[in-house]
Design an enzyme around this catalytic site. Sequence first.
Site, PDB file in Angstrom:
ATOM      1  CB  CYS A 108      33.851  34.910 -17.311  1.00 25.39           C
ATOM      2  SG  CYS A 108      33.686  36.686 -17.426  1.00 25.39           S
ATOM      3  CD  GLU A 110      34.974  38.792 -20.766  1.00 25.40           C
ATOM      4  OE1 GLU A 110      34.317  39.680 -21.317  1.00 25.40           O
ATOM      5  OE2 GLU A 110      35.126  38.714 -19.535  1.00 25.40           O
ATOM      6  CD  GLU A 147      34.047  29.308 -16.749  1.00 29.55           C
ATOM      7  OE1 GLU A 147      33.671  28.857 -17.844  1.00 29.55           O
ATOM      8  OE2 GLU A 147      34.234  30.516 -16.539  1.00 29.55           O
ATOM      9  CE  LYS A 171      21.632  34.032 -29.274  1.00 28.13           C
ATOM     10  NZ  LYS A 171      21.080  33.590 -27.969  1.00 28.13           N
TER      11      LYS A 171
HETATM   12  P1  NDP Z   1      27.120  29.574 -24.420  1.00 30.07           P
HETATM   13  O1  NDP Z   1      28.473  29.809 -24.974  1.00 30.07           O
HETATM   14  O2  NDP Z   1      26.375  28.409 -24.893  1.00 30.07           O
HETATM   15  O3  NDP Z   1      26.177  30.854 -24.671  1.00 30.07           O
HETATM   16  C1  NDP Z   1      26.637  32.190 -24.874  1.00 30.07           C
HETATM   17  C2  NDP Z   1      25.841  32.829 -26.019  1.00 30.07           C
HETATM   18  O4  NDP Z   1      26.137  32.142 -27.236  1.00 30.07           O
HETATM   19  C3  NDP Z   1      24.332  32.724 -25.842  1.00 30.07           C
HETATM   20  O5  NDP Z   1      23.715  33.873 -26.379  1.00 30.07           O
HETATM   21  C4  NDP Z   1      24.020  31.491 -26.665  1.00 30.07           C
HETATM   22  O6  NDP Z   1      22.682  31.385 -27.103  1.00 30.07           O
HETATM   23  C5  NDP Z   1      24.930  31.698 -27.848  1.00 30.07           C
HETATM   24  N1  NDP Z   1      25.147  30.486 -28.625  1.00 30.07           N
HETATM   25  C6  NDP Z   1      24.956  29.194 -28.266  1.00 30.07           C
HETATM   26  N2  NDP Z   1      25.228  28.375 -29.306  1.00 30.07           N
HETATM   27  C7  NDP Z   1      25.618  29.165 -30.329  1.00 30.07           C
HETATM   28  C8  NDP Z   1      26.023  28.926 -31.672  1.00 30.07           C
HETATM   29  N3  NDP Z   1      26.114  27.690 -32.185  1.00 30.07           N
HETATM   30  N4  NDP Z   1      26.348  29.973 -32.443  1.00 30.07           N
HETATM   31  C9  NDP Z   1      26.290  31.236 -31.967  1.00 30.07           C
HETATM   32  N5  NDP Z   1      25.879  31.529 -30.720  1.00 30.07           N
HETATM   33  C10 NDP Z   1      25.561  30.508 -29.909  1.00 30.07           C
HETATM   34  O7  NDP Z   1      27.241  29.548 -22.873  1.00 30.07           O
HETATM   35  P2  NDP Z   1      26.123  29.050 -21.863  1.00 30.07           P
HETATM   36  O8  NDP Z   1      25.288  30.222 -21.621  1.00 30.07           O
HETATM   37  O9  NDP Z   1      25.426  27.809 -22.272  1.00 30.07           O
HETATM   38  O10 NDP Z   1      27.030  28.676 -20.616  1.00 30.07           O
HETATM   39  C11 NDP Z   1      27.805  27.483 -20.641  1.00 30.07           C
HETATM   40  C12 NDP Z   1      29.123  27.716 -19.967  1.00 30.07           C
HETATM   41  O11 NDP Z   1      29.826  28.789 -20.604  1.00 30.07           O
HETATM   42  C13 NDP Z   1      29.015  28.146 -18.529  1.00 30.07           C
HETATM   43  O12 NDP Z   1      28.842  27.080 -17.686  1.00 30.07           O
HETATM   44  C14 NDP Z   1      30.336  28.840 -18.351  1.00 30.07           C
HETATM   45  O13 NDP Z   1      31.331  27.899 -18.115  1.00 30.07           O
HETATM   46  C15 NDP Z   1      30.590  29.507 -19.673  1.00 30.07           C
HETATM   47  N6  NDP Z   1      30.164  30.906 -19.699  1.00 30.07           N
HETATM   48  C16 NDP Z   1      31.105  31.879 -19.669  1.00 30.07           C
HETATM   49  C17 NDP Z   1      30.712  33.189 -19.640  1.00 30.07           C
HETATM   50  C18 NDP Z   1      31.659  34.297 -19.600  1.00 30.07           C
HETATM   51  O14 NDP Z   1      31.278  35.372 -19.147  1.00 30.07           O
HETATM   52  N7  NDP Z   1      32.869  34.140 -20.086  1.00 30.07           N
HETATM   53  C19 NDP Z   1      29.324  33.581 -19.598  1.00 30.07           C
HETATM   54  C20 NDP Z   1      28.395  32.477 -19.662  1.00 30.07           C
HETATM   55  C21 NDP Z   1      28.838  31.202 -19.728  1.00 30.07           C
HETATM   56  P3  NDP Z   1      21.579  30.763 -26.116  1.00 30.07           P
HETATM   57  O15 NDP Z   1      20.938  31.964 -25.582  1.00 30.07           O
HETATM   58  O16 NDP Z   1      20.666  29.970 -26.966  1.00 30.07           O
HETATM   59  O17 NDP Z   1      22.267  29.951 -25.099  1.00 30.07           O
END
Ligand code: NDP
Length: 498
Positions: free
Chosen positions: A294, A260, A391, A185
């Site tokens: 990240c 992660e 972050e 996903k």
């Molecule tokens: P999210 O954790 O919301 O999204 C990551 C993935 O999880 C996306 O595919 C998202 O779907 C999915 N997701 C969201 N809600 C659920 C759920 N209830 N159950 C299962 N999967 C879900 O991160 P964001 O992209 O919104 O980013 C928010 C913050 O997260 C950033 O500001 C940053 O701080 C951190 N982040 C960290 C990352 C890393 O590499 N460690 C990468 C990205 C973000 P959808 O596509 O609908 O959002």
Amino acid sequence: MLDQAERIFAAPRRYQNFIAGQFTDSEGGILSRESPAHGRVVSHYPKSTRTDAEVAIAAARSSFESGAWAFAYGGDRARVLRAVAEALRRNADELSLIETLETSKPLAASKGEVLFAAELWDYAAGAARTLHGDSHNTLGEAMLGLVLREPIGVVGIITPWNFPLLILSERLPFALAAGCSVVVKPSEFTSGTALMLGHYLKEAGLPDGVCNIIAGIGDPVGQVILDSDDVDMVAFTGSTRVGRAAIAASAGNIKKLSLELGGKSPSVVFADCDLDAAVDGVIKAATINMGECCIAGSRLLVEARIAETFQNRLAERVQQLRMGDPLDPSSRIGAIINQAQFDRIAASVRDGIREGARIVFGGAPENHSGLYYPPTVLADVTPGMAVAQQEIFGPVLAVMSFNDLDEAIRLANDSDYGLAAYVWTNDLSKALSCSRRIRAGRVWVNSALQGYPELPLGGFKQSGNGRETGRYGIEEYTELKSVHLHIGSQTERWVDGA
Ligand code: NDP
């Protein structure tokens, strides 16, 4: 490339899910994605439903139970993975353009990521052939112990928007190399390259149902994967908030998790370092991918006696970073992923200033149009401030200073996170002390962000658990089984006199 971008603006690309070897639309409708830098629609993805997710999981389950991939010869798995690596290289220009239009990262960065993704698929192909169990022939003459390394089962891979193809390629080929079946996903904002992968996997001859890729919104699509009893493991990359939801959902069937999550990584700069290299490396670590990374080096810890000089050089150099259209080859900084993220960055900087931080460079995004947030250096930061702890996920560097090695390490570890660290020194013992005592999954010494498929990645503390890539990465997707093999006639009896 500009011509091709224009063609996509005129006719946005339409992608389909990849379920049980078929390319399908969803009854949930479509999600449209605008390029953050250009404000033009570039992609339409299926807005998958709960049912789509359930069908994809069922396809993965049934392919796994069939054993067609799980018991396949490692050499055959390797051939499929290598063919995908080749397809990534062959289509690198097209994939880079999609990545740039959907994320707004500079084109050269996208191309580098696509080519590195191909390296990861190649590495995993090699690992598919060398993965093996173990044997114990020291258990006595009548007993041989075998340790089988088996695929863990059905794996859900949920990825974020910042490095769409790269983060997926740190996980998917390793799960496939181990013999798992998978449901992917991708982020609702950047699903294009993940959905393209379905075509390469099909052309490479992957059996139907072994890899299923469905676009859609986190809840329901990701949540169904987290909740499903038919999923044995989830590899999740993203926010700590959803990471916690994954932990809660895993209780249902005690599924394994590899997480992660966020980071607040320090760049530790000692007075004896090569100053020019350190200035450049600190800027790179803080601003790569517009700081939406990240492992961004978002905290600078600099030795007090060079703090002022270093800060001045930093401000001088950072001004020379070119921010602009990510399709322009001279741009190093593109636009932020969306308005919500842009607003979060701006609010964090405002809060920092309210708490006493001072802008040395940047801030003032109102001087730029669109979603461009300038690289920003904040001085006078103290360890307790939100800008030093939370972050931000934008190109914002919080500067603090230290007086000696122990203080540097204490400040570096003063974080809930532990994903990465960068150390700049020409003193070998300081470099080694920092490498050993800083609690982080990756430490770069006199360098920043180079990656190798051979080395593992992952986090300490609230940055997550589990390791991806390298031989450790493939092992994450396996279970060990002990076989106790008795040789010759069995003379021991449980029932007396039998
Ligand atoms: P999210 O954790 O919301 O999204 C990551 C993935 O999880 C996306 O595919 C998202 O779907 C999915 N997701 C969201 N809600 C659920 C759920 N209830 N159950 C299962 N999967 C879900 O991160 P964001 O992209 O919104 O980013 C928010 C913050 O997260 C950033 O500001 C940053 O701080 C951190 N982040 C960290 C990352 C890393 O590499 N460690 C990468 C990205 C973000 P959808 O596509 O609908 O959002």
